[in-house]
Design an enzyme around this catalytic site. Structure first.
Site, mmCIF file in Angstrom:
data_model
loop_
_atom_site.group_PDB
_atom_site.id
_atom_site.type_symbol
_atom_site.label_atom_id
_atom_site.label_comp_id
_atom_site.label_asym_id
_atom_site.label_seq_id
_atom_site.Cartn_x
_atom_site.Cartn_y
_atom_site.Cartn_z
ATOM 1 N N ARG A 45 0.972 -0.699 -0.242
ATOM 2 C CA ARG A 45 -0.121 -0.522 0.143
ATOM 3 C C ARG A 45 1.102 0.978 -0.238
ATOM 4 N NH1 ARG A 45 2.599 2.340 3.744
ATOM 5 N NH2 ARG A 45 1.573 3.566 3.848
ATOM 6 N N GLY A 46 -0.101 1.980 -0.407
ATOM 7 C CA GLY A 46 0.614 3.533 -0.019
ATOM 8 C C GLY A 46 1.409 3.754 -1.835
ATOM 9 N N ALA A 47 0.843 5.214 -2.008
ATOM 10 C CA ALA A 47 0.528 5.570 -3.516
ATOM 11 C C ALA A 47 2.028 4.990 -4.711
ATOM 12 C CB ALA A 47 -0.205 7.098 -3.981
ATOM 13 N N ARG A 86 -7.465 -0.342 -6.643
ATOM 14 C CA ARG A 86 -7.677 0.967 -5.804
ATOM 15 C C ARG A 86 -7.640 2.075 -6.404
ATOM 16 N NH1 ARG A 86 -4.050 1.801 -0.842
ATOM 17 N NH2 ARG A 86 -6.163 2.407 -0.076
ATOM 18 N N GLN A 193 -1.783 1.910 9.846
ATOM 19 C CA GLN A 193 -0.660 1.537 9.417
ATOM 20 C C GLN A 193 0.469 3.025 10.258
ATOM 21 O OE1 GLN A 193 -4.044 3.095 7.927
ATOM 22 N NE2 GLN A 193 -3.774 2.373 5.363
ATOM 23 N N ASP A 234 -2.188 11.325 -2.101
ATOM 24 C CA ASP A 234 -2.698 10.040 -2.804
ATOM 25 C C ASP A 234 -2.844 10.621 -4.136
ATOM 26 O OD1 ASP A 234 -2.632 8.909 0.161
ATOM 27 O OD2 ASP A 234 -2.823 7.429 -1.897
ATOM 28 N N ASN A 244 -5.740 12.595 0.453
ATOM 29 C CA ASN A 244 -4.530 11.507 2.132
ATOM 30 C C ASN A 244 -5.451 10.653 2.782
ATOM 31 O OD1 ASN A 244 -1.613 10.746 2.208
ATOM 32 N ND2 ASN A 244 -1.676 11.696 3.959
ATOM 33 N N LYS A 245 -4.482 10.074 3.505
ATOM 34 C CA LYS A 245 -5.133 9.037 4.245
ATOM 35 C C LYS A 245 -6.585 10.282 5.574
ATOM 36 C CE LYS A 245 -4.387 5.592 4.539
ATOM 37 N NZ LYS A 245 -5.984 4.842 3.615
HETATM 38 O O1 MRU Z 1 -4.420 2.931 1.915
HETATM 39 P P1 MRU Z 1 -2.820 3.048 2.022
HETATM 40 O O2 MRU Z 1 -2.190 2.927 3.433
HETATM 41 O O3 MRU Z 1 -2.531 3.300 0.722
HETATM 42 O O4 MRU Z 1 -2.879 4.363 2.431
HETATM 43 C C1 MRU Z 1 -1.585 5.486 2.134
HETATM 44 C C2 MRU Z 1 -1.629 6.738 2.461
HETATM 45 O O5 MRU Z 1 -2.887 7.495 2.702
HETATM 46 C C3 MRU Z 1 0.087 7.610 2.154
HETATM 47 O O6 MRU Z 1 -0.629 8.548 3.090
HETATM 48 C C4 MRU Z 1 -0.304 8.543 1.131
HETATM 49 O O7 MRU Z 1 -0.290 7.187 -0.116
HETATM 50 C C5 MRU Z 1 1.675 8.414 0.318
HETATM 51 S S1 MRU Z 1 2.261 7.008 0.542
HETATM 52 C C6 MRU Z 1 4.235 7.644 0.676
#
Ligand code: MRU
Length: 349
Positions: A45-47, A86, A193, A234, A244-245
């Site tokens: 996970r993470g963009a 996603r 996370q 994101d 973002n999250k």
């Molecule tokens: O649902 P996730 O864990 O994929 O969400 C991740 C985030 O919101 C991060 O802050 C974002 O992707 C930036 S990662 C460098």
């Protein structure tokens, strides 16, 4: 620093992030379906990391094809499968589009050639992401004053990228400059996370970190215990609005109320030049059981209705600066982002 994802001996290897920090288990993936499902189930996970995974996913798909197949049709099938894993992070679509361009430019060269160039491109995307993260860290380190307490949310670290991280990259770079800094990590309900991944990453590197629940941030800010907030992104639209999250928006409102700088750290591949404002960003709604349960144990009635939006949008007007590999963007963001679009050959479509 441990890479969240890498290519090793004909396989895509990733650490199963659902099991961290208790178990460090590595999975070896060899099919598109395995990669798509790993993205959906948040093994990775993470963009930026899901963009890299999707790029490798396409390379794996083509790698498994045999001569005589309908190349176009098969490629399209893989592309669509990964596309719908996603919906929010721009990097996923950015990476898929970049791979598709390479496919189209090379499709006449034959299957063996395509296999080679697609894998090469995925590896380049991974390598570039690492370098971009380092650059973001360098560009942002100066924004963290000596002695600062920094609050971060979710995980925008090495695990969310090819390594090093965006928001955590800035923190790492400031720490590497021997700044005496401390980090508050919000736990980040419901997927945790912050509690599981950010704490783990910082702890391993001995960067002082203290875990808080998401609802403690306002109180700590009101007591002067937070000097700045830094988060990842994101998707960033043309006016600087940033997805973002979930929970990021609340932190931005709190930061503004307490006159605390609120920074976003993100690579240009997270920017969506086609979208004018945040309202246009698709926000993923995930399985309600992620809220009803913690580590598979119910914490409420089994059938209570639940909302589970995975992201929120912070308006650009609440953001003090966006730290990118191309420099630090300051408001008004529309003008700064327009300059980047002009400089980027074809935009990042
Ligand atoms: O649902 P996730 O864990 O994929 O969400 C991740 C985030 O919101 C991060 O802050 C974002 O992707 C930036 S990662 C460098």
């Amino acid at each position: 620093m441990l890479p969240a994802i890498t290519w090793k001996k004909d396989r895509l290897v990733m650490v199963d992030q659902r099991l961290l920090p208790w178990k460090e288990k590595y999975l070896e993936l060899i099919t598109v379906e395995q990669v798509a499902s790993a993205i959906e189930r948040m093994v990775i996970r993470g963009a930026p990391a899901i963009g890299i995974a999707a790029a490798y996913g396409l390379a794996l798909g083509v790698r498994n094809l045999s001569r005589g197949c309908d190349l176009e049709k098969e490629f399209e099938k893989f592309y669509r499968r990964l596309w719908k894993t996603r919906p929010t992070a721009r990097n996923l679509f950015w990476a898929l589009e970049r791979m598709k361009r390479v496919f189209e430019e090379n499709r006449k060269g034959g299957l063996a050639h395509l296999k080679r160039v697609l894998l090469q491109e995925a590896r380049t995307i991974e390598k570039e992401d690492f370098e971009i993260n380092r650059k973001i860290g360098e560009n942002g380190a100066g924004l963290i004053p000596e002695g600062a307490t920094v609050l971060t949310h979710c995980n925008a670290g090495g695990l969310a990228t090819a390594g090093y991280g965006t928001a955590l990259g800035v923190i790492r770079a400031a720490f590497a400059r021997r700044k005496n800094i401390r980090v508050y990590a919000c736990e980040t309900r419901p997927f945790l996370q912050g509690a599981r991944l950010t704490v783990w990453e910082l702890w391993r590197e001995r960067i002082p970190v203290t875990l808080i629940t998401d609802n403690m941030a306002g109180w700590l800010m009101s007591r002067g215990e937070v000097n700045l907030v830094i988060v990842g992104a994101d998707r960033v639209t043309r006016n600087g609005d940033t997805a973002n999250k979930i929970g990021t928006y609340s932190l931005a409102v709190l930061a503004r109320n307490h006159s605390i700088p609120f920074y976003v750290a993100a690579p240009i591949s997270t920017f969506d030049f086609k979208l004018k404002r945040g309202e246009e960003i698709p926000i993923e709604e995930r399985n309600p059981d992620e809220v009803r349960k913690i580590r598979n144990r119910l914490i409420t009635l089994p059938d209570v209705p639940v909302r589970n939006p995975a992201f929120d949008v912070t308006p650009g007007r609440l953001i003090s600066a966006i730290i990118t590999e191309k420099g630090v963007l300051r408001p008004p963001f529309s003008r700064e982002i327009r300059k980047i679009i002009h400089r980027t050959d074809s935009g990042n479509e």
